[in-house]
Design a protein around this motif. Structure first.
Motif, PDB file in Angstrom:
ATOM      1  N   GLY A 110      -2.249  15.043  -5.988  1.00  0.00           N
ATOM      2  CA  GLY A 110      -3.588  14.702  -5.493  1.00  0.00           C
ATOM      3  C   GLY A 110      -3.550  14.403  -4.011  1.00  0.00           C
ATOM      4  O   GLY A 110      -3.199  13.291  -3.610  1.00  0.00           O
ATOM      5  N   ALA A 127      -0.357   8.492  -4.610  1.00  0.00           N
ATOM      6  CA  ALA A 127      -1.040   7.260  -4.188  1.00  0.00           C
ATOM      7  C   ALA A 127      -2.473   7.248  -4.705  1.00  0.00           C
ATOM      8  O   ALA A 127      -2.927   6.288  -5.314  1.00  0.00           O
ATOM      9  N   TYR A 128      -3.170   8.329  -4.455  1.00  0.00           N
ATOM     10  CA  TYR A 128      -4.534   8.468  -4.966  1.00  0.00           C
ATOM     11  C   TYR A 128      -4.538   9.070  -6.368  1.00  0.00           C
ATOM     12  O   TYR A 128      -5.133   8.518  -7.296  1.00  0.00           O
ATOM     13  N   THR A 179      -4.965  13.580  -0.248  1.00  0.00           N
ATOM     14  CA  THR A 179      -6.035  12.717   0.237  1.00  0.00           C
ATOM     15  C   THR A 179      -7.224  13.547   0.724  1.00  0.00           C
ATOM     16  O   THR A 179      -8.362  13.124   0.634  1.00  0.00           O
ATOM     17  N   GLY A 194       0.826  -1.199   0.000  1.00  0.00           N
ATOM     18  CA  GLY A 194       0.000   0.000   0.000  1.00  0.00           C
ATOM     19  C   GLY A 194       0.858   1.245   0.000  1.00  0.00           C
ATOM     20  O   GLY A 194       2.099   1.167   0.035  1.00  0.00           O
ATOM     21  N   GLY A 195       0.192   2.387   0.000  1.00  0.00           N
ATOM     22  CA  GLY A 195       0.905   3.650  -0.077  1.00  0.00           C
ATOM     23  C   GLY A 195       1.867   3.859   1.083  1.00  0.00           C
ATOM     24  O   GLY A 195       2.911   4.495   0.931  1.00  0.00           O
ATOM     25  N   SER A 196       1.507   3.328   2.255  1.00  0.00           N
ATOM     26  CA  SER A 196       2.390   3.488   3.422  1.00  0.00           C
ATOM     27  C   SER A 196       3.748   2.868   3.140  1.00  0.00           C
ATOM     28  O   SER A 196       4.788   3.492   3.366  1.00  0.00           O
ATOM     29  N   HIS A 239       0.223  13.228   3.230  1.00  0.00           N
ATOM     30  CA  HIS A 239      -0.277  12.085   3.992  1.00  0.00           C
ATOM     31  C   HIS A 239       0.664  11.726   5.144  1.00  0.00           C
ATOM     32  O   HIS A 239       1.883  11.748   4.976  1.00  0.00           O
TER      33      HIS A 239
HETATM   34  C1  LIG Z   1      -3.883   6.722   0.815  1.00  0.00           C
HETATM   35  C2  LIG Z   1      -2.660   7.507   0.709  1.00  0.00           C
HETATM   36  C3  LIG Z   1      -1.453   7.069   1.272  1.00  0.00           C
HETATM   37  C4  LIG Z   1      -1.376   5.796   2.099  1.00  0.00           C
HETATM   38  O1  LIG Z   1      -1.712   4.694   1.309  1.00  0.00           O
HETATM   39  P1  LIG Z   1      -2.243   3.319   1.947  1.00  0.00           P
HETATM   40  O2  LIG Z   1      -2.395   2.458   0.759  1.00  0.00           O
HETATM   41  O3  LIG Z   1      -3.531   3.637   2.631  1.00  0.00           O
HETATM   42  O4  LIG Z   1      -1.207   2.838   2.887  1.00  0.00           O
HETATM   43  C5  LIG Z   1      -0.332   7.840   1.080  1.00  0.00           C
HETATM   44  N1  LIG Z   1      -0.393   8.986   0.373  1.00  0.00           N
HETATM   45  C6  LIG Z   1      -1.538   9.450  -0.169  1.00  0.00           C
HETATM   46  C7  LIG Z   1      -1.522  10.730  -0.952  1.00  0.00           C
HETATM   47  C8  LIG Z   1      -2.716   8.724  -0.024  1.00  0.00           C
HETATM   48  O5  LIG Z   1      -3.849   9.179  -0.563  1.00  0.00           O
END
Ligand SMILES: *Cc1c(COP(=O)(O)O)cnc(C)c1O
Length: 491
Positions: free
Chosen positions: A241, A270-271, A243, A143-145, A186
């Motif tokens: 973008g 990420a988004y 969150t 995931g993004g983390s 984020h």
């Molecule tokens: C959702 C998000 C994250 C974290 O991603 P996860 O998949 O929830 O771990 C990091 N950065 C941005 C900009 C996000 O929108």
């Protein structure tokens, strides 16, 4: 070959067709009907949480029966067409089929096989879809983390190597590393800074302008102040973008500030990175060619199942130096020079580029999304989601009793009911939001924009219809009118 059968008395390792068909029937029923909120029918499923450890197994049929009858009808509401809270959604059928296939037939992304090949191809496709430089190479993680952690791990290694230190090998060097981000960035970045030993306190959280974007002048001033104090700028983070509101930072201008100070430039998309498929917004992504790293989560806007993000960098050997585990006889030692059969090589050594060793073949999910919808289909879906947010913002501007708190760059709108004295608006909109989630099929989240409480729908769900979006705005007006009338008649 006659195939293998598990020994009698053990678990089933075949009969996938029947088991998945039963679960698939329940999943289709979920998509076709409006189900009660799981909290309203707790007795239908909460007993599962109280069951003791089974002494004897009940067998596959019983597992599949409970999945179909109990779990699937009472699962998370995230995939509903009116669920607009998170930046994750229910996955598309193609990506779920791919994930199921990979769980059995592509159980690891290592070794030489079709899933391993598709892992790499899908990374190339994803980079191309998102307008990233052609030389960028990627890595999937959960995931993004994790994707941000990997990118900042690369940035940290780079900052050390530029000063003759191998930070991954030798540990802390006394370098006073600093990361630059905006208040809208984020918070996974803070966590990454903590884990990497940079320290959350060394993330400079810079204020944004009234469109929630980081201004290059603010960044330059903060970096110059740290440089004057002898600190080492390690990375600048730009949002493609956010969150919170979907704001896109001025990517090229921030990248130029970073480059002028020899600092790693990371783009967190990420988004929002797939938003560049909407040609009306594409100019806002100008400057991605300056990125040293970028992340995108296919489990957000692209509709893959939760558990897949990509980190892109220009040079994966840097990732290897940052994240290597060192040599292990049970891994490298197990492979031969000659590559004759699929188990003679790890294939592309993804496990050396990040923080995971065993990991599923996630790339096939992304591959499935892209094969299913193609660039044109994805562009259409993403543009439609941006249209939804633009429509909500326009109604917010034009309706006498509403207000739009942002001019959406992407698919997130922030509006509020505004026909009441200013000091009551936050509480009033909080009550409207409570009634929306309790009494309507619309499930937006709330946030604060420029100090004001906002109702925030985030449109990334392929199931959402125009009718739902229009109904949502109508519901905010109706509930707001009712709430104001209720307050008016109170003594
Ligand atoms: C959702 C998000 C994250 C974290 O991603 P996860 O998949 O929830 O771990 C990091 N950065 C941005 C900009 C996000 O929108």
């Amino acid at each position: 070959m006659t195939g293998w059968r598990a020994p009698a008395g053990g678990p089933q390792t075949a009969h996938f067709e029947a088991a998945l068909a039963r679960v698939g029937r329940a999943l289709d029923a979920r998509e076709a009907t409006e189900l009660p909120d799981p909290q309203a029918v707790r007795e239908a499923w909460s007993f599962l949480a109280d069951q003791p450890l089974p002494g004897q197994g009940s067998g596959l049929d019983e597992v599949v029966r409970r999945l179909g009858d109990v779990l699937v009808p009472h699962g998370a509401r995230v995939s509903e067409p009116g669920f607009w809270m998170f930046v994750t959604t229910g996955p598309t059928t193609a990506s779920v089929a791919a994930a199921a296939a990979a769980h059995v037939a592509g159980t690891q992304r290592s070794l030489l096989h079709a899933f391993n090949a598709v892992e790499e191809r899908s990374l190339h496709w994803l980079a191309e879809l998102c307008g990233l430089p052609a030389e960028m190479r990627g890595l999937y993680s959960s995931g993004g983390s994790t994707a941000n952690l990997v990118a900042l791990g690369a940035a940290r290694q780079h900052a050390g190597e530029a000063r003759g230190v191998d930070l991954a090998a030798d540990g802390s060097s006394g370098l006073d590393l600093v990361v630059y981000a905006s208040t809208e960035t984020h918070h996974t970045v803070q966590r990454a800074a903590g884990v990497l030993g940079i320290g959350r306190a060394n993330v400079r959280v810079l204020p944004v302008d009234r469109h929630q974007r980081l201004e290059p002048g603010v960044l330059a001033a903060a970096m110059d102040a740290d440089l004057a104090d002898g600190r080492v700028p390690m990375a600048v983070i730009a949002n493609a973008g956010t969150t919170n509101t979907g704001a896109i930072d001025p990517i090229r201008a921030l990248g130029q500030v970073a480059k002028a100070r020899d600092t790693w430039f990371h783009v967190d998309g990420a988004y929002g990175l797939p938003g560049c498929l909407d040609e009306r917004v594409r100019p806002r992504y100008d400057g991605l060619d300056l990125a040293d790293s970028a992340i995108v989560d296919p489990h957000k806007w692209l509709g893959a199942p939760v558990g897949v993000a990509a980190t892109f960098v220009r040079d994966r050997t840097l990732l290897q130096r940052a994240f290597t585990q060192g040599h292990a006889d049970y891994l490298e030692g197990a492979f031969t020079e000659a590559v004759e059969v699929s188990v003679d090589s790890m294939g592309i050594p993804y496990s050396d580029f990040g923080v995971e060793l065993s990991a599923p073949s996630r790339g096939v999910q992304v591959w499935a999304v892209i094969v299913d919808e193609g660039r044109a289909g994805l562009a259409q879906r993403i543009s439609r989601d941006n249209d939804f947010a633009a429509y909500v913002a326009r109604r917010g501007r034009e309706h006498a009793r509403l207000e739009s708190l942002t001019e959406p760059d992407l698919s997130i709108a922030c509006i509020r009911y505004a026909a009441a004295p200013g000091d009551r608006l936050d509480a009033l909109n909080a009550r409207i939001h409570r009634r929306l989630v309790r009494q309507t099929p619309y499930l937006p989240s709330t946030t604060i924009v420029n100090g004001a409480f906002a109702i925030r729908p985030c449109f990334i769900n392929p199931r959402t219809t125009w009718e739902m979006v229009e109904g949502f705005v109508d519901a905010v007006v109706r509930i707001g009118d009712e709430e104001v009338a209720i307050t008016a008649v109170r003594p």
